[in-house]
Design a protein around this motif. Structure first.
Motif, PDB file in Angstrom:
ATOM      1  N   UNK A  26       1.139  -1.414   0.043  1.00  0.00           N
ATOM      2  CA  UNK A  26      -0.023  -0.068  -0.257  1.00  0.00           C
ATOM      3  C   UNK A  26       0.503   1.435  -0.101  1.00  0.00           C
ATOM      4  N   UNK A  27       1.901   1.528   0.752  1.00  0.00           N
ATOM      5  CA  UNK A  27       2.903   2.159   0.552  1.00  0.00           C
ATOM      6  C   UNK A  27       3.466   2.679  -0.465  1.00  0.00           C
ATOM      7  N   UNK A  28       3.050   1.759  -1.555  1.00  0.00           N
ATOM      8  CA  UNK A  28       3.722   2.138  -2.852  1.00  0.00           C
ATOM      9  C   UNK A  28       3.478   3.214  -3.613  1.00  0.00           C
ATOM     10  N   UNK A  29       2.115   3.174  -3.103  1.00  0.00           N
ATOM     11  CA  UNK A  29       0.557   3.844  -3.548  1.00  0.00           C
ATOM     12  C   UNK A  29       0.623   5.010  -2.736  1.00  0.00           C
ATOM     13  N   UNK A  30       0.372   5.570  -1.884  1.00  0.00           N
ATOM     14  CA  UNK A  30       0.380   6.164  -0.941  1.00  0.00           C
ATOM     15  C   UNK A  30       0.710   7.796  -1.426  1.00  0.00           C
ATOM     16  N   UNK A  31       2.013   7.872  -2.419  1.00  0.00           N
ATOM     17  CA  UNK A  31       2.319   9.106  -2.846  1.00  0.00           C
ATOM     18  C   UNK A  31       1.267   9.991  -3.847  1.00  0.00           C
ATOM     19  N   UNK A  32       0.209   8.755  -4.296  1.00  0.00           N
ATOM     20  CA  UNK A  32      -0.711   9.173  -5.527  1.00  0.00           C
ATOM     21  C   UNK A  32      -1.857   9.766  -4.748  1.00  0.00           C
ATOM     22  N   UNK A  33      -2.634   8.850  -3.216  1.00  0.00           N
ATOM     23  CA  UNK A  33      -3.563   9.432  -2.685  1.00  0.00           C
ATOM     24  C   UNK A  33      -3.322  10.936  -2.126  1.00  0.00           C
ATOM     25  N   UNK A  34      -1.799  10.944  -1.724  1.00  0.00           N
ATOM     26  CA  UNK A  34      -1.540  12.335  -0.919  1.00  0.00           C
ATOM     27  C   UNK A  34      -1.483  13.514  -1.808  1.00  0.00           C
ATOM     28  N   UNK A  35      -0.848  13.205  -3.413  1.00  0.00           N
ATOM     29  CA  UNK A  35      -0.527  14.281  -3.752  1.00  0.00           C
ATOM     30  C   UNK A  35      -2.204  14.229  -4.529  1.00  0.00           C
ATOM     31  N   UNK A  36      -3.284  14.182  -4.209  1.00  0.00           N
ATOM     32  CA  UNK A  36      -4.811  14.714  -4.748  1.00  0.00           C
ATOM     33  C   UNK A  36      -5.323  15.093  -3.755  1.00  0.00           C
ATOM     34  N   UNK A  37      -4.153  14.563  -2.261  1.00  0.00           N
ATOM     35  CA  UNK A  37      -5.672  15.102  -0.758  1.00  0.00           C
ATOM     36  C   UNK A  37      -4.232  15.177  -0.247  1.00  0.00           C
ATOM     37  N   UNK A  38      -3.867  16.300  -0.206  1.00  0.00           N
ATOM     38  CA  UNK A  38      -2.331  16.420   0.747  1.00  0.00           C
ATOM     39  C   UNK A  38      -3.006  16.087   2.182  1.00  0.00           C
ATOM     40  N   UNK A  39      -4.213  16.994   3.064  1.00  0.00           N
ATOM     41  CA  UNK A  39      -4.463  17.181   4.480  1.00  0.00           C
ATOM     42  C   UNK A  39      -5.340  15.790   4.950  1.00  0.00           C
ATOM     43  N   UNK A  40      -5.351  14.777   3.738  1.00  0.00           N
ATOM     44  CA  UNK A  40      -6.037  14.086   4.686  1.00  0.00           C
ATOM     45  C   UNK A  40      -4.871  12.815   4.732  1.00  0.00           C
ATOM     46  N   UNK A  41      -4.754  12.119   5.787  1.00  0.00           N
ATOM     47  CA  UNK A  41      -3.994  11.638   6.873  1.00  0.00           C
ATOM     48  C   UNK A  41      -4.708   9.904   6.782  1.00  0.00           C
ATOM     49  N   UNK A  42      -6.072   9.786   6.142  1.00  0.00           N
ATOM     50  CA  UNK A  42      -6.616   8.637   6.662  1.00  0.00           C
ATOM     51  C   UNK A  42      -5.022   7.381   6.718  1.00  0.00           C
ATOM     52  N   UNK A  43      -5.330   7.689   5.412  1.00  0.00           N
ATOM     53  CA  UNK A  43      -4.546   6.194   4.251  1.00  0.00           C
ATOM     54  C   UNK A  43      -3.679   6.272   4.847  1.00  0.00           C
ATOM     55  N   UNK A  44      -2.813   7.035   5.366  1.00  0.00           N
ATOM     56  CA  UNK A  44      -1.500   7.138   5.461  1.00  0.00           C
ATOM     57  C   UNK A  44      -1.360   6.393   7.291  1.00  0.00           C
ATOM     58  N   UNK A  45      -2.123   7.189   8.056  1.00  0.00           N
ATOM     59  CA  UNK A  45      -2.589   6.281   9.463  1.00  0.00           C
ATOM     60  C   UNK A  45      -3.144   5.554   9.534  1.00  0.00           C
ATOM     61  N   UNK A  46      -3.379   4.237   8.410  1.00  0.00           N
ATOM     62  CA  UNK A  46      -4.156   2.868   7.884  1.00  0.00           C
ATOM     63  C   UNK A  46      -3.390   2.280   7.907  1.00  0.00           C
ATOM     64  N   UNK A  47      -1.939   2.819   7.062  1.00  0.00           N
ATOM     65  CA  UNK A  47      -0.891   1.937   6.522  1.00  0.00           C
ATOM     66  C   UNK A  47       0.166   1.866   8.033  1.00  0.00           C
ATOM     67  N   UNK A  48      -0.188   3.402   8.924  1.00  0.00           N
ATOM     68  CA  UNK A  48       1.159   3.245   9.977  1.00  0.00           C
ATOM     69  C   UNK A  48       0.421   1.955  11.046  1.00  0.00           C
ATOM     70  N   UNK A  49      -0.636   2.179  11.299  1.00  0.00           N
ATOM     71  CA  UNK A  49      -1.260   1.230  11.869  1.00  0.00           C
ATOM     72  C   UNK A  49      -1.420   0.028  11.946  1.00  0.00           C
TER      73      UNK A  49
END
Length: 181
Positions: A26-49
């Motif tokens: 999942x981390x391989x694609x995380x930047x794709x989400x963060x480029x689209x919605x940089x303030x939304x940490x929910x996917x990063x939080x899920x990967x961290x969890x």
């Protein structure tokens, strides 16, 4: 052939390895989400969890909630690539809750993060699905090479990936077949 109601062996150590693998995918694609919605940490939080559980943390309600939060982020994303990147994160945290049942649906829980990451990268690159040397093929090959032993061992206890699921389902079946061979 096991039936859907048959139980399989599934240790906490195997769950941790599978979840750690799903988080890496999942981390391989995380930047794709963060480029689209940089303030939304929910996917990063899920990967961290997921990483925290894989590293020895407890399987908690907060971990499950982080998966659902990433799922909601996917529903709110404004691009198809970001949707699949968030779904990859959802699958990463959800992998910790794989059920010890001989059900083909469980294969999706093991390989869903890799498949959604591959789809996110494919969509972000603008490639056509039929291209031979695609970004998604590279991502799936990476996922095959980096799968820990627990992934292949647990897949061996399950029926093959089920039909359906569109392009992501195709990726799951391709990766499942590659890991079983």
């Amino acid at each position: 052939m096991p039936t859907k109601s048959d139980k399989i062996e599934l240790s906490v150590d195997e769950l941790r390895e599978i979840t750690g693998y799903a988080a890496e995918c999942a981390r391989r694609a995380l930047s794709i989400f963060e480029e689209s919605l940089p303030a939304d940490t929910r996917p990063r939080d899920a990967i961290d969890a997921a990483d925290a559980f894989a590293g020895g943390g407890r399987r908690t309600g907060a971990l499950r909630q982080s998966a659902w939060a990433a799922f909601r982020a996917a529903q709110e994303a404004d691009s198809p690539a970001a949707v699949d990147a968030a779904r990859a994160a959802c699958h990463a945290a959800g992998a910790a809750f794989l059920h010890p049942l001989a059900d083909a649906h469980q294969v999706k829980h093991i390989l869903g993060a890799a498949a959604h990451a591959a789809r996110a990268e494919e969509l972000a690159s603008g490639e056509l699905a039929s291209e031979e040397q695609s970004v998604s093929a590279g991502t799936l090959e990476w996922a095959r090479r980096h799968a820990p032993a627990a992934v292949t061992v647990v897949l061996g206890r399950l029926p093959a990936a089920p039909p359906g699921g569109g392009r992501v389902g195709e990726f799951i079946r391709d990766l499942d077949a590659a890991l079983r061979s």
